[in-house]
Design a protein around this motif. Structure first.
Motif, PDB file in Angstrom:
ATOM      1  N   LYS A  12       0.824  -1.209   0.000  1.00 32.11           N
ATOM      2  CA  LYS A  12       0.000   0.000   0.000  1.00 32.11           C
ATOM      3  C   LYS A  12       0.859   1.260   0.000  1.00 32.11           C
ATOM      4  O   LYS A  12       0.389   2.349  -0.320  1.00 32.11           O
ATOM      5  N   PHE A  13       2.141   1.099   0.390  1.00 35.25           N
ATOM      6  CA  PHE A  13       3.037   2.249   0.495  1.00 35.25           C
ATOM      7  C   PHE A  13       4.242   2.163  -0.436  1.00 35.25           C
ATOM      8  O   PHE A  13       4.813   3.184  -0.805  1.00 35.25           O
ATOM      9  N   GLU A  14       4.660   0.944  -0.765  1.00 32.43           N
ATOM     10  CA  GLU A  14       5.915   0.749  -1.481  1.00 32.43           C
ATOM     11  C   GLU A  14       5.695   0.056  -2.831  1.00 32.43           C
ATOM     12  O   GLU A  14       4.731  -0.695  -3.002  1.00 32.43           O
ATOM     13  N   GLU A  15       6.637   0.306  -3.769  1.00 36.45           N
ATOM     14  CA  GLU A  15       6.605  -0.376  -5.056  1.00 36.45           C
ATOM     15  C   GLU A  15       7.080  -1.820  -4.895  1.00 36.45           C
ATOM     16  O   GLU A  15       7.622  -2.216  -3.857  1.00 36.45           O
ATOM     17  N   ASP A  16       6.902  -2.610  -5.948  1.00 40.50           N
ATOM     18  CA  ASP A  16       7.227  -4.037  -5.880  1.00 40.50           C
ATOM     19  C   ASP A  16       8.678  -4.290  -5.474  1.00 40.50           C
ATOM     20  O   ASP A  16       8.974  -5.241  -4.751  1.00 40.50           O
ATOM     21  N   ALA A  17       9.602  -3.447  -5.930  1.00 38.76           N
ATOM     22  CA  ALA A  17      11.016  -3.662  -5.626  1.00 38.76           C
ATOM     23  C   ALA A  17      11.299  -3.584  -4.140  1.00 38.76           C
ATOM     24  O   ALA A  17      12.269  -4.178  -3.648  1.00 38.76           O
ATOM     25  N   ALA A  18      10.463  -2.863  -3.379  1.00 35.10           N
ATOM     26  CA  ALA A  18      10.676  -2.667  -1.954  1.00 35.10           C
ATOM     27  C   ALA A  18       9.891  -3.655  -1.097  1.00 35.10           C
ATOM     28  O   ALA A  18       9.838  -3.501   0.129  1.00 35.10           O
ATOM     29  N   LEU A  19       9.291  -4.677  -1.737  1.00 35.53           N
ATOM     30  CA  LEU A  19       8.530  -5.664  -0.976  1.00 35.53           C
ATOM     31  C   LEU A  19       9.437  -6.836  -0.606  1.00 35.53           C
ATOM     32  O   LEU A  19       9.973  -7.504  -1.489  1.00 35.53           O
ATOM     33  N   PRO A  20       9.649  -7.092   0.684  1.00 35.71           N
ATOM     34  CA  PRO A  20      10.575  -8.141   1.120  1.00 35.71           C
ATOM     35  C   PRO A  20      10.160  -9.516   0.612  1.00 35.71           C
ATOM     36  O   PRO A  20       8.970  -9.848   0.551  1.00 35.71           O
ATOM     37  N   GLN A  21      11.166 -10.299   0.254  1.00 35.47           N
ATOM     38  CA  GLN A  21      10.927 -11.672  -0.185  1.00 35.47           C
ATOM     39  C   GLN A  21      11.397 -12.694   0.838  1.00 35.47           C
ATOM     40  O   GLN A  21      11.098 -13.882   0.712  1.00 35.47           O
ATOM     41  N   ARG A  22      12.144 -12.251   1.821  1.00 43.62           N
ATOM     42  CA  ARG A  22      12.654 -13.154   2.849  1.00 43.62           C
ATOM     43  C   ARG A  22      12.332 -12.563   4.220  1.00 43.62           C
ATOM     44  O   ARG A  22      12.538 -11.367   4.454  1.00 43.62           O
ATOM     45  N   TRP A  23      11.851 -13.414   5.120  1.00 43.16           N
ATOM     46  CA  TRP A  23      11.422 -12.953   6.433  1.00 43.16           C
ATOM     47  C   TRP A  23      12.014 -13.843   7.533  1.00 43.16           C
ATOM     48  O   TRP A  23      12.147 -15.054   7.350  1.00 43.16           O
ATOM     49  N   ARG A  24      12.348 -13.220   8.644  1.00 45.29           N
ATOM     50  CA  ARG A  24      12.679 -13.954   9.867  1.00 45.29           C
ATOM     51  C   ARG A  24      11.964 -13.260  11.015  1.00 45.29           C
ATOM     52  O   ARG A  24      12.025 -12.034  11.148  1.00 45.29           O
ATOM     53  N   PHE A  25      11.288 -14.044  11.847  1.00 48.75           N
ATOM     54  CA  PHE A  25      10.544 -13.507  12.978  1.00 48.75           C
ATOM     55  C   PHE A  25      11.258 -13.926  14.264  1.00 48.75           C
ATOM     56  O   PHE A  25      11.459 -15.120  14.508  1.00 48.75           O
ATOM     57  N   VAL A  26      11.662 -12.942  15.060  1.00 45.55           N
ATOM     58  CA  VAL A  26      12.453 -13.195  16.262  1.00 45.55           C
ATOM     59  C   VAL A  26      11.798 -12.509  17.458  1.00 45.55           C
ATOM     60  O   VAL A  26      10.956 -11.611  17.301  1.00 45.55           O
ATOM     61  N   ASP A  27      12.206 -12.921  18.659  1.00 45.10           N
ATOM     62  CA  ASP A  27      11.663 -12.309  19.872  1.00 45.10           C
ATOM     63  C   ASP A  27      12.236 -10.920  20.104  1.00 45.10           C
ATOM     64  O   ASP A  27      11.570 -10.050  20.662  1.00 45.10           O
ATOM     65  N   ARG A  28      13.509 -10.727  19.696  1.00 45.61           N
ATOM     66  CA  ARG A  28      14.101  -9.400  19.788  1.00 45.61           C
ATOM     67  C   ARG A  28      15.275  -9.307  18.835  1.00 45.61           C
ATOM     68  O   ARG A  28      15.886 -10.317  18.489  1.00 45.61           O
ATOM     69  N   LEU A  29      15.568  -8.096  18.403  1.00 42.84           N
ATOM     70  CA  LEU A  29      16.655  -7.887  17.457  1.00 42.84           C
ATOM     71  C   LEU A  29      17.996  -7.942  18.183  1.00 42.84           C
ATOM     72  O   LEU A  29      18.122  -7.409  19.282  1.00 42.84           O
TER      73      LEU A  29
END
Length: 575
Positions: free
Chosen positions: A407-424
């Motif tokens: 809704k805010f970013e173009e396709d190039a700025a859409l992440p393709q890889r994700w990691r979900f962690v408890d804290r950075l």
């Protein structure tokens, strides 16, 4: 005229306490006498590197270098590779041992008359920050600039403390923030400072008295010791090195009894503004006598005597100014821009949009490798986000967040890889080490575990990493059904990969020796991986221990020589 040197040499201050070390308080006169002695051992007009564990010895060396008419070089670390990298910047190097040797040598000869007070404008300290290419970039600060900054900050913080308030620092004096508040500030404000950096909260608990001043970082304030709830209350808690999130600020306020005062700035600028997060989205207030403005790109520019004199200094931080309230809100970095598919993508903008989502608490966007054009995100989820992840699974959760971001970013700025962690993962300066973020995306089928704590030993090439295991990790599958344990070969693999990431060593193992497996590692264990690297022998010692300090396994990896690897290791060496 320098207030710093005037106060050191003033006979009326000779018996005033300046720093405490163990159970001993050392006076201004005693410190100044050591400065005089060390000055006689230094050559004028040289570039002298200083790296000390002791704040007392650092203060003595810094003042002596300036008094001798030389320039102080302040490296970010004393690692041999780093010092080699900036070796052309200095003529000689002083550490704790060398300073003590020179002081002993000075005792064998009469001390000449105290040199005159050097002009504050001629006393230079050169720091090093990571430039855009990763090469250490020199930043010159003068004592005059530091004294000017203390002049405008002192009226803000000094009235909050009593005359007997002491300074306890959890940050290094080698960096501008620690140098200002743990070295120069005590001399100018006549406060007593602790001679050693308190690297852990346990050390603070043993020293802190009611009304003291704590100099900390966001990383430390996010990981408070539970006993602080019943410890003496400090009068002031300063934090710098990065923004403190609202939840951590509230937690620290409840635990310490005072809301942390955050200082925004950089090595190049020194302090720019401050805030206390009594409410969410608290704005920043410019320091007194500091002017603000925006360039055409909406990036903050500042002007103050301690930054660039009468000239404007242009930052790369996007901001929104509120002229009526003389405050501003930061909107992310403009210089964190990468090219993806030929398009410029602002990593800061991606992170800002993600944080606006009710499922995301915090996020970092990055490229896992320079030759991999896929945008990646490491995200900390809110409770609602964790529930959504449990319901959808990781793949569908990533797709959901991509749709929201689109809704805010173009396709190039859409992440393709994700990691979900408890804290950075963060280091002692509150920064998020890129090597640990990238390690979360190891795709060899045995992904590296999340690192929840990263403690570097400053005296040698050693590190302690607290690992969070997950029963869903590939390495636990089928080994063994109903009672999963971490395979020994994976333990060796992780040791080599983390060693490469932290020390810049080879990840290719030539030989394994002294290998012992004493106790199985299960997904429910909280494991501490301890690594000790001998660069001269290309040898990496490792051990896996639990919170109870039980030894699970240990061994030594003989690593291949870099020229034998056939290609450059992907592990990044960090300063």
């Amino acid at each position: 005229m320098s207030v710093f040197f005037t106060n050191l040499g003033n006979p009326q201050n000779a018996h005033t306490g300046l720093c405490f070390e163990n159970d001993t308080t050392l006076s201004v006169g005693a410190i100044n006498a050591d400065i005089d002695r060390l000055t006689t051992q230094l050559d004028a007009g040289k570039r002298i590197s200083i790296y000390c564990q002791s704040t007392r010895l650092f203060m003595i060396a810094l003042a002596a270098v300036w008094r001798a008419g030389s320039t102080a070089i302040l490296p970010a670390t004393d690692k041999s590779g780093y010092l080699d990298e900036i070796g052309q910047q200095f003529d000689t190097h002083l550490d704790d041992a060398r300073i003590q040797q020179l002081l002993i040598a000075a005792n064998t000869k009469p001390v000449p008359a105290t040199p005159g007070i050097p002009p504050a404008t001629s006393c230079q300290a050169i720091f090093f920050t990571s430039g855009s290419s990763g090469t250490p970039k020199p930043v010159i600060k003068t004592l005059a600039q530091i004294e000017d900054e203390i002049t405008i900050q002192s009226p803000l913080w000094r009235p909050l403390m009593g005359d007997d308030a002491r300074i306890i620092g959890l940050v290094s004096h080698q960096h501008i923030y620690g140098l200002i508040f743990r070295v120069i500030w005590p001399v100018i404000t006549k406060q007593i400072t602790c001679a050693q950096q308190a690297q852990f909260w346990d050390m603070v608990l043993g020293e802190m008295q009611t009304g003291d001043m704590l100099v900390a970082s966001p990383a430390q304030l996010k990981n408070l010791h539970p006993d602080l709830a019943t410890a003496p209350r400090p009068a002031l808690v300063l934090s710098s090195g990065g923004p403190l999130d609202f939840a951590a600020a509230q937690s620290a306020t409840a635990m310490l009894g005072v809301c942390p005062t955050e200082i925004y700035g950089s090595t190049e600028t020194g302090g720019i503004a401050w805030r206390q997060q009594h409410q969410e989205n608290a704005p920043w207030h410019p320091l007194p006598q500091l002017e603000t403005g925006l360039n055409d790109a909406g990036c903050l520019r500042v002007r103050a005597l301690h930054i660039a004199g009468t000239n404007w200094y242009q930052t790369e931080d996007r901001a929104m100014l509120d002229r009526e309230k003389n405050s501003f809100v930061l909107k992310g970095r403009a210089d964190r821009v990468v090219k993806i598919g030929g398009k410029r993508v602002s990593l800061g903008a991606v992170e800002e949009h993600l944080r606006r989502n009710e499922l995301i608490e915090d996020a970092v966007a990055l490229l896992v490798r320079e030759d991999d054009p896929r945008l990646a995100v490491v995200a900390v989820l809110t409770p609602d986000g964790k529930a959504e992840l449990e319901k959808r699974g990781r793949f569908r959760m990533g797709r959901l967040l991509r749709r929201e971001l689109s809704k805010f970013e173009e396709d190039a700025a859409l992440p393709q890889r994700w990691r979900f962690v408890d804290r950075l993962p963060t280091d002692s300066q509150g920064k998020k080490p890129l090597h640990l973020l990238r390690a979360l995306f190891d795709d060899n089928g045995n992904a590296l575990p999340e690192v929840t704590e990263h403690v570097r030993n400053q005296e040698r090439d050693a590190v302690s990493l607290t690992l969070k295991l997950d029963g869903d990790m590939t390495c636990f599958k089928g080994h063994f059904p109903g009672q999963p344990i971490l395979p020994g070969v994976i333990q060796l693999h992780w040791a080599a990969l983390f060693g490469a990431s932290v020390f810049g060593s080879s990840r290719n193992v030539a030989e394994v020796s002294q290998l012992k497996f004493r106790k199985p590692i299960t997904p429910s264990d909280v494991i501490r991986l301890e690594l000790d690297f001998d660069a001269s022998a290309h040898r990496l010692k490792f051990s896996y221990r639990s919170d109870q300090d039980d030894l699970h396994s240990s061994g030594t990896l003989k690593l291949r020589m870099p020229q034998d690897d056939g290609a450059k290791d992907e592990g990044e060496k960090i300063a």
